[in-house]
Design a protein around this motif. Structure first.
Motif, mmCIF file in Angstrom:
data_model
loop_
_atom_site.group_PDB
_atom_site.id
_atom_site.type_symbol
_atom_site.label_atom_id
_atom_site.label_comp_id
_atom_site.label_asym_id
_atom_site.label_seq_id
_atom_site.Cartn_x
_atom_site.Cartn_y
_atom_site.Cartn_z
ATOM 1 N N VAL A 104 0.842 -1.203 0.000
ATOM 2 C CA VAL A 104 0.000 0.000 0.000
ATOM 3 C C VAL A 104 0.876 1.252 0.000
ATOM 4 O O VAL A 104 1.830 1.366 0.779
ATOM 5 N N SER A 105 0.562 2.198 -0.867
ATOM 6 C CA SER A 105 1.305 3.463 -0.879
ATOM 7 C C SER A 105 0.463 4.610 -0.319
ATOM 8 O O SER A 105 1.003 5.604 0.166
ATOM 9 N N TYR A 106 -0.866 4.479 -0.377
ATOM 10 C CA TYR A 106 -1.698 5.649 -0.046
ATOM 11 C C TYR A 106 -3.098 5.210 0.341
ATOM 12 O O TYR A 106 -3.672 4.318 -0.281
ATOM 13 N N TYR A 107 -3.608 5.822 1.415
ATOM 14 C CA TYR A 107 -5.030 5.662 1.767
ATOM 15 C C TYR A 107 -5.710 7.015 1.623
ATOM 16 O O TYR A 107 -5.196 8.029 2.117
ATOM 17 N N ASP A 108 -6.861 7.007 0.985
ATOM 18 C CA ASP A 108 -7.697 8.202 0.911
ATOM 19 C C ASP A 108 -8.982 7.871 1.671
ATOM 20 O O ASP A 108 -9.825 7.124 1.192
ATOM 21 N N ILE A 109 -9.076 8.433 2.888
ATOM 22 C CA ILE A 109 -10.147 8.041 3.811
ATOM 23 C C ILE A 109 -11.212 9.131 3.837
ATOM 24 O O ILE A 109 -10.902 10.300 4.108
ATOM 25 N N ALA B 148 -1.992 1.036 -4.309
ATOM 26 C CA ALA B 148 -0.971 0.041 -3.981
ATOM 27 C C ALA B 148 -0.181 -0.343 -5.223
ATOM 28 O O ALA B 148 -0.566 -0.024 -6.352
ATOM 29 N N LYS B 149 0.924 -1.025 -4.949
ATOM 30 C CA LYS B 149 1.724 -1.585 -6.047
ATOM 31 C C LYS B 149 1.623 -3.108 -5.956
ATOM 32 O O LYS B 149 1.761 -3.668 -4.856
#
Ligand SMILES: [Zn+2]
Length: 557
Positions: free
Chosen positions: A55-60, A79-80
Motif C-alpha cells: 500500500v502506498s496511499y489511503y484516501d479516507i 498500492a503496487k
C-alpha cells in the motif's frame, strides 16, 4: 469460489505449521497468551493475498452521524502489485457493512470471512502495477470499553454537554473503523483524511489541515494530510469544540510549528501547560535522533480518554495536572513532567518511527519507552540514581507470568504482560551488564537512527548490541524476553568465603553480576554451580539488585 477454496486450504496448513512453531519456542508458560483464533490468524499473518501488494496511499472519507454513533464512508487504497494479482485480502471489521467495492470504475466481487475481505478483480493486475480500488462501507463502529487499552470510539460529552468524540484502536486495529491492510508492517507513504462532521464541531486528524469545506445539511468536511509512513492504528479522528493553540519549536535556524487542539474552555491552561512537550522532544532528539514528522507537525489533542501516541497528533487526557491527573496520580514523575505527555510523545520514536515487525515484539514500543523515561530523569537531574528510583517505583507491577515476547504471526499484541515495566528493567539490566555507558548510549541511538521509519524485531536489537559490544548477548535475550523467569542469585557466606550461583535461569545464562563487598564494587561471573571468593570475617556483602533485574536469595549451605 475456486480461489476461495484454495485460500482456506492454505490457511489451515499454515495454522498447523504455526502451532508447531509456537510449541518450539523456548521455555516459559503460555498462560495469558490468547488462543489463536481464526480471525487473529487471518489478521496476524501475511498470507499471499496480503504480501502480494504494497500500500502506498489511503484516501479516507468518512461522514459521522453522531446521534446514531454511525459512520458512512469510502476509502481508496492505492498500492503496487508485487505479483500478478487476481484477488487480494483487505481488512474491515465484520460488523461494518460493505456496500460496494470498485476498481477502474466497475464493481468487483468480494467475499468476507471474519475481518478479512477477499477482493476478486475482474481481470488480473500484472506485477509491478500501480493500482487502486475503493471500498464503500457504513455501520456502527465498535465503541471503546476502556480506552486506550480496550479501544474503539469514545462517544462522550464535554463539561458543557457538547459532543466530544475520539477513536483509539491499537491492538483492535484500524479495521474497526476503516478498511486497510491491517498488519503492523504495512505503512502507507501518505494518507488523506476527509472527516465530515456537524458544522458546530471541529474535526482533527493527523498531519496538516488542508481545507475546511462546508457541505449540505449543516455539515463541514475537514481535510487532513499525513505526508509520512504511519501505522494504521495511529490514524485518528477527534471531534469536539476544539480551538487551536499555536506554539513554535526552534531548532538552529529552523522554526517548526506546533498546533495543539483543546476544548475551547481549556485554551488558557493549554497555552501554559503544553510547552513542556518541547522539552520532551529535545530530550528524545538528544538521545534517540531527530523527530521524524516535522512536515506533518506536532500537536497534542485533548481527548475524553487518557491518551494515545497517534503520530504527529498525540492525544492527551490527563487533565492538565502534573500531580493529580488521571495518570499523574498513579505514575508520579517528580512533578517535573506530565507522564502522559512524555510517554505518548516518546512513542513518536518508539513505535511510530521504529515499529515492531510483529506486535509480539511490542516491548520495543513500550519497554524502551518506559526505560527512556528513566533516562529522562537521569538527564534532567544529571543523576543516575534518580533513574533507579523511577524504575524502583514501577517494579512491583512486574508479574513474571508470561514471556515478554510471545508467538509471531498471530496478531498477538503483547501489551498485557510485562512489556512495559519489565521491558524497562531489562534495558536497565543490559546497561549494567554491558557496563560501558558510551557504548550503551550509542547502541540506543544508532538502533533508533538506523531504523527510523523502519520495522525491527527483538533479534535486530540484539544484533546491534552484539555489533557494538562484540559480545553475544543471546543468552540475555533468551532469558529475559523468551522466558518469564526472573534470574535468582543464590548466595551464602561463611567466615572466609562468599558463595554464589544462578538459579531459575536457562543453561546458557552467564550474565555478570555486581556485588558490594564491604562497600567496594566487585563483578562476578556466576553460572549454575556455586563459585566462591575469599572474604574477611564479618564481611558485609550486598547483591546490587537495583542495577540488575534479579532476585537476590540467601540460601543455607
Ligand atoms: Zn505506551
Amino acid at each position: 469460489m475456486k480461489k476461495r477454496y484454495r485460500i482456506l486450504t492454505l490457511c489451515i496448513l499454515l495454522i498447523a505449521c504455526n502451532a508447531n512453531v509456537a510449541n518450539l519456542r523456548p521455555h516459559g508458560s503460555q498462560t495469558g497468551v490468547p488462543e489463536l483464533t481464526r480471525n487473529n490468524y487471518l489478521i496476524g499473518f501475511l498470507n499471499e493475498y496480503r504480501s502480494s501488494y504494497d500500500v502506498s496511499y489511503y484516501d479516507i472519507n468518512i461522514d459521522f452521524d453522531i446521534e446514531e454513533k454511525s459512520i458512512d464512508g469510502f476509502v481508496t487504497i492505492k498500492a503496487k502489485s508485487l505479483h500478478n494479482i487476481d484477488s487480494l485480502q483487505v481488512d474491515l471489521a465484520k460488523n461494518l457493512n460493505i456496500t460496494k467495492i470498485t476498481h477502474q470504475n466497475s464493481s468487483v466481487e468480494y467475499s468476507r470471512e471474519e475481518d478479512a475481505v477477499m477482493v476478486i478483480f475482474n481481470q488480473t493486475i500484472d506485477k509491478d502495477t500501480l493500482f487502486d480500488f475503493t471500498v464503500h462501507y457504513n455501520g456502527i463502529p465498535q465503541s471503546a470499553d476502556n480506552p486506550p487499552w480496550a479501544g474503539g470510539f469514545t462517544w462522550s460529552k464535554d463539561k458543557n454537554d457538547r459532543d466530544w468524540i475520539a477513536v483509539s484502536c491499537e491492538g483492535e486495529g484500524a479495521r474497526i473503523w476503516w478498511p486497510n491492510k491491517d498488519h503492523i508492517t504495512e505503512e502507507p507513504d501518505s494518507v488523506r483524511m476527509a472527516f465530515t462532521v456537524p458544522s458546530d464541531l471541529v474535526s482533527v486528524g493527523n498531519g496538516q489541515l488542508r481545507s475546511i469545506v462546508d457541505k449540505e445539511d449543516n455539515k463541514t468536511t475537514y481535510e487532513w494530510f499525513v505526508n509520512n509512513p504511519i501505522n494504521n492504528y495511529n490514524i485518528s479522528v477527534q471531534i469536539g469544540n476544539y480551538v487551536a493553540v499555536q506554539d513554535t519549536f526552534i531548532k538552529g535556524n529552523t522554526t517548526h510549528h506546533m498546533n495543539h487542539y483543546v476544548l475551547d474552555y481549556n485554551e488558557e491552561v493549554a497555552k501554559n501547560y503544553f510547552p513542556q512537550s518541547k522539552e520532551v522532544i529535545r530530550f528524545y532528539e538528544k538521545y534517540f535522533g531527530e523527530y521524524q514528522w516535522w512536515d506533518d507537525g506536532y500537536k497534542l489533542i485533548e481527548v475524553p480518554y487518557l491518551g494515545m501516541e497517534h503520530q504527529s497528533a498525540v492525544t492527551y487526557g490527563n487533565g492538565f495536572s502534573i500531580y493529580n491527573g488521571v495518570r499523574s496520580s498513579s505514575w508520579a514523575m517528580y512533578g517535573v513532567i506530565d507522564p502522559l505527555i512524555i510517554h505518548e510523545t516518546g512513542h513518536e520514536w518508539f513505535g511510530n518511527s521504529v515499529t515492531a515487525v510483529d506486535p509480539t515484539h511490542i516491548w520495543i514500543h513500550e519497554g524502551l519507552q518506559v526505560y527512556s523515561e528513566a533516562l529522562y530523569f537521569e538527564d534532567k537531574f544529571n543523576n543516575y540514581p534518580v533513574s533507579i528510583d523511577y524504575l524502583k517505583s514501577i517494579k512491583s507491577r512486574i508479574q513474571n507470568k508470561i514471556p515478554i515476547v510471545g508467538p509471531e504471526d498471530q496478531n498477538y499484541w503483547a501489551l498485557n504482560g510485562d512489556t512495559y515495566m519489565k521491558g524497562a528493567w531489562v534495558m536497565h539490566t543490559l546497561r549494567s551488564a554491558i557496563n560501558d555507558d558510551p557504548i550503551w548510549f550509542a547502541i540506543l541511538k544508532e538502533f533508533m537512527v538506523e531504523n527510523a521509519k523502519g520495522h525491527v524485531s527483538t533479534e535486530d536489537f540484539f544484533n546491534k548490541v552484539e555489533e557494538k559490544t562484540e559480545i553475544d548477548y543471546s543468552y540475555f535475550s533468551e532469558q529475559y524476553f523468551y522466558t518469564p523467569n526472573q534470574p535468582e542469585l543464590e548466595y551464602y557466606q561463611t567466615d572466609s568465603r562468599f558463595y554464589y550461583r544462578w538459579n531459575n535461569v536457562n543453561d546458557n545464562f552467564i550474565m555478570p553480576m555486581d556485588l558490594l563487598v564491604n562497600g567496594m564494587e566487585k563483578r562476578v561471573f556466576p553460572n549454575e554451580q556455586f563459585q566462591s571468593f575469599y572474604i574477611k570475617e564479618h564481611s558485609i556483602i550486598e547483591v546490587m539488585d537495583w542495577k540488575f533485574y534479579v532476585k537476590s536469595k540467601k540460601v543455607g549451605k
